[in-house]
Design an enzyme around this catalytic site. Structure first.
Site, short mmCIF file in Angstrom:
data_model
loop_
_atom_site.label_atom_id
_atom_site.label_comp_id
_atom_site.label_asym_id
_atom_site.label_seq_id
_atom_site.Cartn_x
_atom_site.Cartn_y
_atom_site.Cartn_z
N LYS A 64 5.71 -8.26 2.34
CA LYS A 64 5.46 -7.99 3.75
C LYS A 64 4.26 -8.82 4.22
O LYS A 64 3.29 -9.01 3.49
CB LYS A 64 5.17 -6.51 3.98
N HIS B 174 0.16 0.56 9.87
CA HIS B 174 -1.14 1.07 9.43
C HIS B 174 -1.94 1.64 10.60
O HIS B 174 -3.12 1.91 10.47
CB HIS B 174 -1.96 -0.05 8.77
N GLY C 248 0.81 -1.20 0.00
CA GLY C 248 0.00 0.00 0.00
C GLY C 248 0.85 1.26 0.00
O GLY C 248 1.94 1.29 0.56
N SER C 249 0.34 2.31 -0.65
CA SER C 249 1.01 3.60 -0.57
C SER C 249 0.83 4.18 0.84
O SER C 249 -0.01 3.73 1.62
CB SER C 249 0.42 4.55 -1.62
N GLY C 250 1.63 5.19 1.15
CA GLY C 250 1.59 5.78 2.48
C GLY C 250 2.78 5.42 3.33
O GLY C 250 2.93 5.93 4.44
N HIS C 251 3.65 4.50 2.80
CA HIS C 251 4.84 4.08 3.55
C HIS C 251 6.13 4.60 2.91
O HIS C 251 7.21 4.11 3.20
CB HIS C 251 4.91 2.55 3.61
N ASP D 147 -1.45 -8.48 0.88
CA ASP D 147 -0.20 -8.62 0.14
C ASP D 147 0.12 -10.09 -0.12
O ASP D 147 0.51 -10.48 -1.23
CB ASP D 147 0.95 -7.98 0.91
#
Length: 330
Positions: free
Chosen positions: A104, A218, A53-56, A109
């Site tokens: 991960k 998250h 996911g984006s945001g990391h 995922d």
């Protein structure tokens, strides 16, 4: 909440367009959400593909380039990429020597990379997979069966990427990635909640004057909440949590990682306390990274990752790397 975006629906696409403009050494497919090193496929070389996911950020797209990943697949914010992205990435980077998926340990995922591996193999691409599950804070969390995958992902991508660049076959690259994960542990602490563009507010409630020990990337709950602690106290708690699970016989790689909203002034001070705590416990540190590498949007806080290393792994760590977010020796 004020955010430097246009609309939540386009935040990932807008970021990818900006990444493409900033890094011409990458090929960024905004529509299909795939980031590939521009010279791919590299002849006679095992390829590494990861994503999440984006945001990391900078994980994972910021680690695409010589010495690390061949390609990365960004999903929506805190949402797994889909198998089509992964298959497209694998096809773009496969030189015939095989592809290693670095995954991960989050349920979406894992499921999507498993499906992508089957689809890629149907297209004649040899695929191996390595699961990263380094977080000692909790087991069987909101997003996972087993331990969560966090900061050790950087170590896996760097060390396995260096082995691939050195010409190691797929079996060897996979074995190194597994060895790194088995010898790495992480623990994170949140001082504030993160804010997703879609929600526009905190993703969980953390009252003033409290912190979350063992938070996930998250915002998943950790082990416990406590009144705010000093940097020294947090370092002792974090180091002990890791060493309760990992007793290094060799020196360690150390990552003191910002969650996205903590200034370097605080991170370097926290790093000093982590170094003190390790020295008091007779743990030698071989190499260090301090900064924002595996983030959680704008969360204030930090995580610590340690990986026990030997001479082979240390050599792979020191090998040249040239990516947007990690660069040395070149």
């Amino acid at each position: 909440m004020k955010m430097l975006i246009n609309v939540p629906e386009s935040v990932v696409a807008d970021a990818l367009r900006g990444m493409a403009a900033a890094h011409p050494e990458l090929t960024v497919d905004v529509e299909n959400r795939v980031v590939v090193r521009r010279d791919a496929p590299v002849a006679d070389k095992v390829a590494l593909v990861s994503g999440g996911g984006s945001g990391h950020e900078p994980l994972h797209g910021g680690f695409v380039g010589p010495g690390m990943l061949s390609a990365a697949c960004p999903g929506e914010v805190f949402t797994s990429p889909v198998p089509d992205q992964m298959v497209r990435a694998a096809a773009a980077v496969d030189s015939g020597k095989g592809v290693l998926f670095v995954v991960k340990n989050y349920t979406g995922d894992v499921l999507n990379f498993d499906m992508a591996a089957e689809l890629a193999e149907d297209e004649g691409i040899q695929v191996a997979k390595v699961l990263v599950d380094d977080d000692v804070a909790v087991t069987d969390s909101l997003y996972t069966a087993g331990r969560r995958g966090t900061g050790a992902t950087l170590f896996v991508e760097k060390l396995a990427g260096a082995a691939a660049d050195a010409g190691a076959p797929l079996e060897k690259v996979e074995a190194i990635a597994r060895r790194v994960n088995e010898n790495a542990r992480s623990f994170g602490v949140a001082l504030s909640a993160c804010t997703t563009p879609a929600k526009g507010g905190p993703t969980f409630e953390l009252p003033p004057g409290e912190l979350e020990l063992g938070v996930g990337i998250h915002g998943e709950p950790g082990r416990e909440r406590r009144p705010m602690m000093t940097s020294r106290e947090i370092a002792d708690f974090t180091v002990d949590a890791i060493l309760d699970d990992l007793r290094p016989r060799n020196p360690v790689l150390l990552l003191v990682n910002g969650m996205g909203g903590t200034p370097l002034l605080e991170l370097y001070g926290f790093h000093a306390e982590v170094q003190r705590a390790l020295a008091e416990r007779n743990i030698a540190v071989a190499r260090v990274l301090v900064g924002n590498y595996v983030t959680s949007l704008d969360m204030a806080g930090a995580s610590v990752t340690m990986c026990q290393i030997d001479e082979e792994l240390l050599g792979l760590w020191d090998a040249p790397v040239r990516t947007p977010a990690l660069r040395w020796g070149v």
